[in-house]
Write a protein that holds these residues in place. Structure first.
Motif, PDB file in Angstrom:
ATOM      1  N   PHE A  98       0.824  -1.210   0.000  1.00  0.00           N
ATOM      2  CA  PHE A  98       0.000   0.000   0.000  1.00  0.00           C
ATOM      3  C   PHE A  98       0.857   1.257   0.000  1.00  0.00           C
ATOM      4  CE2 PHE A  98      -1.572   3.370   2.826  1.00  0.00           C
ATOM      5  CZ  PHE A  98      -2.652   3.842   2.069  1.00  0.00           C
ATOM      6  N   LEU A  99       1.869   1.299   0.875  1.00  0.00           N
ATOM      7  CA  LEU A  99       2.700   2.496   0.972  1.00  0.00           C
ATOM      8  C   LEU A  99       3.429   2.778  -0.333  1.00  0.00           C
ATOM      9  CD1 LEU A  99       4.180   1.979   4.564  1.00  0.00           C
ATOM     10  CD2 LEU A  99       2.345   3.545   3.870  1.00  0.00           C
ATOM     11  N   ASP A 100       3.860   1.725  -1.032  1.00  0.00           N
ATOM     12  CA  ASP A 100       4.521   1.920  -2.319  1.00  0.00           C
ATOM     13  C   ASP A 100       3.522   2.387  -3.378  1.00  0.00           C
ATOM     14  OD1 ASP A 100       6.852   1.571  -4.208  1.00  0.00           O
ATOM     15  OD2 ASP A 100       5.426   0.161  -5.095  1.00  0.00           O
ATOM     16  N   ALA A 101       2.368   1.718  -3.447  1.00  0.00           N
ATOM     17  CA  ALA A 101       1.377   2.069  -4.470  1.00  0.00           C
ATOM     18  C   ALA A 101       0.873   3.491  -4.303  1.00  0.00           C
ATOM     19  CB  ALA A 101       0.205   1.086  -4.417  1.00  0.00           C
ATOM     20  N   GLU A 102       0.762   3.952  -3.054  1.00  0.00           N
ATOM     21  CA  GLU A 102       0.272   5.306  -2.787  1.00  0.00           C
ATOM     22  C   GLU A 102       1.403   6.320  -2.658  1.00  0.00           C
ATOM     23  OE1 GLU A 102      -3.018   6.113  -2.761  1.00  0.00           O
ATOM     24  OE2 GLU A 102      -3.259   4.021  -3.420  1.00  0.00           O
ATOM     25  N   CYS A 103       2.632   5.873  -2.955  1.00  0.00           N
ATOM     26  CA  CYS A 103       3.809   6.745  -2.952  1.00  0.00           C
ATOM     27  C   CYS A 103       4.076   7.364  -1.580  1.00  0.00           C
ATOM     28  CB  CYS A 103       3.672   7.849  -4.011  1.00  0.00           C
ATOM     29  SG  CYS A 103       3.285   7.232  -5.655  1.00  0.00           S
ATOM     30  N   ARG A 104       3.724   6.660  -0.524  1.00  0.00           N
ATOM     31  CA  ARG A 104       4.026   7.124   0.832  1.00  0.00           C
ATOM     32  C   ARG A 104       5.404   6.564   1.213  1.00  0.00           C
ATOM     33  NH1 ARG A 104      -0.856   8.963   3.215  1.00  0.00           N
ATOM     34  NH2 ARG A 104      -2.702   8.392   1.985  1.00  0.00           N
ATOM     35  N   SER A 136      14.806  -1.354  -1.171  1.00  0.00           N
ATOM     36  CA  SER A 136      15.568  -0.969  -2.351  1.00  0.00           C
ATOM     37  C   SER A 136      14.696  -0.209  -3.336  1.00  0.00           C
ATOM     38  CB  SER A 136      16.164  -2.213  -3.021  1.00  0.00           C
ATOM     39  OG  SER A 136      16.901  -1.845  -4.169  1.00  0.00           O
ATOM     40  N   SER A 137      13.512  -0.719  -3.586  1.00  0.00           N
ATOM     41  CA  SER A 137      12.593  -0.068  -4.512  1.00  0.00           C
ATOM     42  C   SER A 137      12.209   1.319  -4.012  1.00  0.00           C
ATOM     43  CB  SER A 137      11.349  -0.935  -4.698  1.00  0.00           C
ATOM     44  OG  SER A 137      10.448  -0.326  -5.585  1.00  0.00           O
ATOM     45  N   THR A 138      11.955   1.433  -2.710  1.00  0.00           N
ATOM     46  CA  THR A 138      11.560   2.716  -2.136  1.00  0.00           C
ATOM     47  C   THR A 138      12.706   3.718  -2.199  1.00  0.00           C
ATOM     48  OG1 THR A 138      10.008   1.613  -0.651  1.00  0.00           O
ATOM     49  CG2 THR A 138      10.675   3.834  -0.060  1.00  0.00           C
ATOM     50  N   HIS A 139      13.914   3.287  -1.885  1.00  0.00           N
ATOM     51  CA  HIS A 139      15.073   4.180  -1.974  1.00  0.00           C
ATOM     52  C   HIS A 139      15.254   4.685  -3.408  1.00  0.00           C
ATOM     53  CE1 HIS A 139      16.425   3.918   2.083  1.00  0.00           C
ATOM     54  NE2 HIS A 139      16.827   2.668   2.039  1.00  0.00           N
TER      55      HIS A 139
END
Length: 463
Positions: A98-104, A136-139
């Protein structure tokens, strides 16, 4: 207040623990429904005594996450600070999709770093691998490229050591995206192809579509448009089959980018206009802003810089909200180009310099090259030929270093005009021939324009 006055500390602690377990199990259930394709941990059997929310589909589930994510973050923090690190880590994992999909992304970094630390200390290598993949993806999404590389490589090492082929494929894909961010597209293609090879034997249509899309993006950056087109078509077909509107929106946006590179503005605009409502329907701010940026570029090229500026400004605000620095650099470059089309040299320079500062700060060569070319073009228009040549030569060198023929050709084309302005006709013609050789493969309309410019120079110099 009754809990404070009538319950013991032990009773209150037990109640909070039950509430934390409820949120964990609710989040795990919701995560599987909303983001079924994620690499994830096995869930614990649900407690039949807990009244979990009744969620019927992915849309309802995403809405539930949006409503409850503050409580979920609070539950993660409570578990982490009150002796339940295993519950905290699992809540973090269930929130990550969810946090990744919503860019949080900042929330994602905060909780995933704690989860990774817990699983590292507990020796749970499969769980640690999954947390590192998400980190890694988030960074990478926020321009923290050294951290993205470190966590991605650790995840790949663990996946291979534990024989987890699904995690290995995802690690290869995540690292491929990172190398695309860095402008290292040959390496990106190699990594994505390795991921695809695994997904073809042990992955879903959706997994394969993601790989096809990623391969095509880097091939496009390398100027291999025909190969990129075939991969984009496979990605679009795969996302349609899988029913993934978000993935379909991204692939259509990328297809529009391909047509834009080919100079086919009509097809590019059609693809972007098909992508935008899909992106808006998913609620993904990053996807919407990306499509707006690309559509704005087409409007500027089509002679409507006013509409382009409005879209670029909207996209820039959205990227700033998201904390996406690479895309902020992209938006600033887009604004610089639109202001150039509108005849606002000062504003064009300001935005290109802002893009250059951001891009150099995070190490994304693609936007560095574009910003340098934009500055050189603006300085040429002002007659600042020495600084224009310096910026354009740097743009050519950077584009050549990362094998970006489109940017290299456009920088050579502009540098040719600088050489002409200094009286160096021979140097200008050589630069134009080099640009023409590249554009014959990349953009037919640009190739025709450059060829006509060569003819014009020949006629002028011999006349």
């Amino acid at each position: 207040m009754l809990a404070l006055s009538e319950d013991t500390g032990e009773e209150r602690g037990q109640a909070l623990e039950r509430m934390t377990i409820f949120y964990l199990q609710a989040a795990e259930t919701a995560d599987r429904l909303a983001y079924p394709g994620r690499v994830r941990l096995d869930g614990h059997p649900a407690d039949p005594g807990l009244p979990l929310p009744r969620l019927r589909n992915a849309d309802e589930t995403r809405a539930w996450f949006n409503t409850e994510h503050g409580n979920l973050l609070a539950a993660e923090r409570y578990a982490r600070t009150h002796g339940f690190p295993h519950l905290s880590a699992r809540i973090a994992h269930s929130l990550a999709g969810f946090l990744d999909a919503e860019c949080r992304w900042q929330d994602a970094v905060d909780v995933l770093q704690h989860a990774a630390a817990h699983w590292s200390s507990s020796g749970d290598r499969p769980a640690l691998c999954v947390a590192l993949l998400c980190l890694s993806s988030t960074h990478a999404s926020t321009g923290r490229y050294p951290q993205a590389a470190e966590t991605g490589e650790r995840a790949l090492e663990i996946a291979r050591a534990t024989g987890d082929r699904e995690a290995e494929a995802e690690a290869l894909r995540v690292l491929g995206v990172l190398h695309w961010h860095l402008g290292e597209n040959r390496t990106a293609v190699e990594l994505h192809q390795k991921a695809l090879a695994i997904r073809m034997t042990a992955g879903s249509i959706w997994d394969q579509a993601k790989c096809h899309n990623n391969i095509a993006i880097s091939l496009l950056s390398l100027g291999e448009q025909d190969r990129a087109l075939e991969y984009f078509r496979q990605a679009i077909s795969g996302f349609r089959t899988a029913g993934d509107q978000s993935g379909l929106a991204r692939a259509l946006n990328n297809l529009g980018d391909l047509y834009a590179h080919k100079g086919d503005l009509t097809r590019a605009r059609r693809a972007f206009e098909e992508s935008l409502p899909l992106a808006e329907s998913t609620g993904n701010l990053y996807a919407q802003a990306t499509v707006r940026t690309n559509l704005a570029a087409i409007l500027a090229e089509s002679g409507d810089p006013g509409a382009a500026l409005a879209l670029h400004q909207q996209a820039l605000r959205e990227f700033q909200v998201l904390g996406d620095r690479k895309s902020q650099a992209t938006a600033h470059n887009g604004l610089g180009e639109a202001h150039h089309k509108a005849g606002s040299a000062d504003e064009a320079e300001r935005h290109h310099r802002k893009a250059l500062d951001i891009a150099r700060g995070i190490g994304t060569t693609q936007e560095v090259t574009r910003a340098l070319r934009g500055l050189g073009r603006t300085e040429l228009g002002r007659g600042q030929l020495d600084s224009a040549a310096e910026h354009l030569e740097a743009a050519i060198a950077a584009a050549h270093r990362v094998n970006d023929p489109d940017e290299e050709a456009r920088a050579r084309d502009t540098l040719a005009e600088v050489r002409l302005a200094t009286g160096d006709v021979r140097g200008a013609k050589e630069l134009l021939r080099q640009a023409l050789a590249m554009m014959c493969i990349l953009d037919e309309q640009e190739a025709i324009r450059i060829n006509n410019r060569l003819i014009e120079i020949d006629q002028t110099s011999t006349g």
